[in-house]
Design a protein around this motif. Structure first.
Motif, PDB file in Angstrom:
ATOM      1  N   GLU A   1       0.806  -1.231   0.000  1.00  0.00           N
ATOM      2  CA  GLU A   1       0.000   0.000   0.000  1.00  0.00           C
ATOM      3  C   GLU A   1       0.837   1.278   0.000  1.00  0.00           C
ATOM      4  O   GLU A   1       1.947   1.313   0.499  1.00  0.00           O
ATOM      5  N   ARG A   2       0.204   2.311  -0.546  1.00  0.00           N
ATOM      6  CA  ARG A   2       0.701   3.690  -0.471  1.00  0.00           C
ATOM      7  C   ARG A   2       2.155   3.867  -0.918  1.00  0.00           C
ATOM      8  O   ARG A   2       2.960   4.489  -0.225  1.00  0.00           O
TER       9      ARG A   2
ATOM     10  N   TYR B   1      -2.976  -7.530   8.743  1.00  0.00           N
ATOM     11  CA  TYR B   1      -2.195  -6.298   8.881  1.00  0.00           C
ATOM     12  C   TYR B   1      -1.197  -6.399  10.037  1.00  0.00           C
ATOM     13  O   TYR B   1      -0.834  -5.401  10.653  1.00  0.00           O
TER      14      TYR B   1
ATOM     15  N   ASP C   1       0.328   3.158   7.056  1.00  0.00           N
ATOM     16  CA  ASP C   1       0.099   4.254   6.086  1.00  0.00           C
ATOM     17  C   ASP C   1       1.293   5.210   6.085  1.00  0.00           C
ATOM     18  O   ASP C   1       1.756   5.622   7.154  1.00  0.00           O
TER      19      ASP C   1
ATOM     20  N   GLU D   1      -3.938   8.514  10.233  1.00  0.00           N
ATOM     21  CA  GLU D   1      -3.514   7.679   9.108  1.00  0.00           C
ATOM     22  C   GLU D   1      -3.371   8.561   7.883  1.00  0.00           C
ATOM     23  O   GLU D   1      -3.684   9.744   7.912  1.00  0.00           O
TER      24      GLU D   1
ATOM     25  N   GLY E   1     -10.593   2.487   8.550  1.00  0.00           N
ATOM     26  CA  GLY E   1     -10.408   1.520   7.462  1.00  0.00           C
ATOM     27  C   GLY E   1     -10.695   2.141   6.107  1.00  0.00           C
ATOM     28  O   GLY E   1     -10.243   3.243   5.803  1.00  0.00           O
ATOM     29  N   TRP E   2     -11.498   1.457   5.299  1.00  0.00           N
ATOM     30  CA  TRP E   2     -11.803   1.954   3.945  1.00  0.00           C
ATOM     31  C   TRP E   2     -12.871   3.046   3.973  1.00  0.00           C
ATOM     32  O   TRP E   2     -13.129   3.682   2.947  1.00  0.00           O
TER      33      TRP E   2
ATOM     34  N   GLN F   1      -9.970   9.687   1.252  1.00  0.00           N
ATOM     35  CA  GLN F   1      -8.943   9.647   2.293  1.00  0.00           C
ATOM     36  C   GLN F   1      -7.639  10.167   1.687  1.00  0.00           C
ATOM     37  O   GLN F   1      -7.231   9.708   0.610  1.00  0.00           O
TER      38      GLN F   1
ATOM     39  N   TRP G   1     -12.178   4.854  -1.740  1.00  0.00           N
ATOM     40  CA  TRP G   1     -11.988   3.402  -1.817  1.00  0.00           C
ATOM     41  C   TRP G   1     -13.297   2.702  -2.176  1.00  0.00           C
ATOM     42  O   TRP G   1     -14.373   3.161  -1.817  1.00  0.00           O
TER      43      TRP G   1
HETATM   44  C1  GAL Z   1      -7.023   2.498   5.643  1.00  0.00           C
HETATM   45  C2  GAL Z   1      -5.659   2.789   5.090  1.00  0.00           C
HETATM   46  C3  GAL Z   1      -5.558   2.092   3.750  1.00  0.00           C
HETATM   47  C4  GAL Z   1      -5.775   0.619   3.994  1.00  0.00           C
HETATM   48  C5  GAL Z   1      -7.109   0.388   4.684  1.00  0.00           C
HETATM   49  C6  GAL Z   1      -7.332  -1.077   5.020  1.00  0.00           C
HETATM   50  O1  GAL Z   1      -7.235   3.152   6.838  1.00  0.00           O
HETATM   51  O2  GAL Z   1      -5.479   4.163   4.959  1.00  0.00           O
HETATM   52  O3  GAL Z   1      -4.312   2.373   3.177  1.00  0.00           O
HETATM   53  O4  GAL Z   1      -4.750   0.127   4.801  1.00  0.00           O
HETATM   54  O5  GAL Z   1      -7.170   1.136   5.874  1.00  0.00           O
HETATM   55  O6  GAL Z   1      -8.496  -1.240   5.782  1.00  0.00           O
END
Ligand code: GAL
Length: 375
Positions: free
Chosen positions: A105-106, A131, A211, A260, A280-281, A317, A338
């Motif tokens: 990610e990212r 995670y 993140d 985050e 999360g998402w 986000q 997302w």
């Molecule tokens: C978000 C985060 C994303 C991803 C997601 C997974 O908070 O910014 O990059 O990790 O959670 O639930």
């Protein structure tokens, strides 16, 4: 003269036919030069020798796990992007850190003038482990489009206390035992988190890193900024001269604040940091921090977002803040909408940052033309 006129007419006629788009339409499908929706989520942009390079997570139809890797797109005008392929590929080899099916990610890429290498850092979770790993990973390439060579991943800065901690701070953190705080969110737990409960817990193994973003300061020093300590606290960690290691020096931002999705920029001697909360998402309200030094102290201000759905960051986000080349004070706020059930259909929010009383504002626009906004 007549010839000149005909030539001009021809040129004008050819313009719309060249297929060049002029507008950015936040939240809508964003076709690349081949007509495919851009697939570069949680991304970052690097400017190098006349081109912007947009790196991001390739998302599949049904899963957020990495089946392809980090994609790269190139543009001169920030609106029209050409797909340049997979910059960092996940691996088929079972047990590889970046095995197909891991969580990648990212990704962010910076250029290191000392080594002439392009350096990519990203958040890595090992395949099949949810995670839990919370690792930072690094890869390098000779060209902006890659291929990036994966170097290593791990927790960050083992056996190091925050750089600005006094002897007393260290001694205090050293007494904290995670096992004594089985119940989270109590007052004593919050106090212990602020004092470094998780810094101490992870002292030997290294700090968690999820993140993230990268930032190269005016003096050429690079920093890795990431959600650490169970996503409760952001850390700013200095990178080595070649940008591929952590030096052991790090600072904390908003201990226990649950931030985050860090995105950062500097304007008129001030650093501005936009983050999200931890849902999360699902979107939540963006947060804004400012400091005169990257190393803090940081002050929190109200969300910079204005307009419909601003309370939920317009449904997105934060992911990156893009400095527009050659335009002083011109920045673009980048965020992701997302779509966890259909990840490939996730959308992008790109909005210009304006300033009101010297404080950044991100106002919703259905569409906008960068060359007009940043003329
Ligand atoms: C978000 C985060 C994303 C991803 C997601 C997974 O908070 O910014 O990059 O990790 O959670 O639930």
């Amino acid at each position: 003269m007549k010839h000149l006129c005909s030539l001009l007419c021809l040129l004008l006629l050819a313009l719309p036919m060249s297929g060049k788009e002029r507008t950015i339409k936040p939240g809508q499908i964003w076709p690349d030069a081949a007509g495919n929706h851009i697939n570069a989520h949680g991304g970052g942009v690097l400017f190098h020798k006349g081109y912007y390079y947009w790196y991001g997570e390739h998302k599949a139809e049904k899963t957020s796990s990495a089946l392809v890797g980090v994609t790269c797109y190139r543009s001169k005008d920030l609106v029209n992007w050409t797909y340049c392929g997979v910059a960092l590929q996940v691996e088929d080899q079972v047990g590889s850190d970046i095995e197909k099916g891991c969580t990648l990610e990212r990704p962010k890429v910076i250029y290191c003038p000392r080594t002439g290498k392009f350096v990519m850092w990203f958040h890595l979770e090992l395949k099949g482990h949810g995670y839990a790993a919370a690792r930072a990973a690094v890869a390098v390439a000779d060209k902006p489009t890659g291929p990036f060579l994966y170097l290593r991943s791990g927790r960050v800065n083992p056996y190091c206390w925050p750089a600005d901690w006094s002897e007393a701070d260290r001694a205090c953190a050293d007494t904290l035992q995670a096992a004594h705080f089985g119940q989270w969110w109590t007052e004593p737990w919050r106090k212990a988190v602020a004092q470094g409960l998780f810094v101490k817990r992870d002292f030997n193994g290294g700090q968690m890193a999820r993140d993230m973003t990268l930032y190269v300061d005016d003096d050429g020093r690079a920093y890795h900024i990431f959600s650490s300590e169970e996503n409760l606290t952001l850390q700013v960690a200095e990178l080595s001269d070649d940008f591929t290691y952590h030096t052991g020096r790090y600072w904390r931002i908003a201990p226990g604040g649950q931030n985050e999705a860090p995105a950062i920029f500097k304007h008129e001697g001030r650093y501005w940091l936009i983050t999200s909360g931890c849902t999360g998402w699902d979107p939540n309200e963006a947060r804004l921090f400012t400091s005169k030094s990257l190393l803090g102290p940081w002050e929190q201000l109200p969300s910079p977002c204005v307009g419909p759905n601003a309370k939920l960051t317009f449904g997105g986000q934060s992911t990156f803040i893009l400095p527009v080349q050659g335009k002083l004070g011109a920045f673009i706020f980048m965020a992701d909408i997302w779509r966890p059930k259909h990840p490939i259909d996730a959308r992008y929010i790109w909005l210009p940052i304006t300033f009101k009383d010297n404080v950044p504002v991100v106002e919703w626009r259905d569409e906008w033309v960068p060359e007009e906004v940043f003329e």
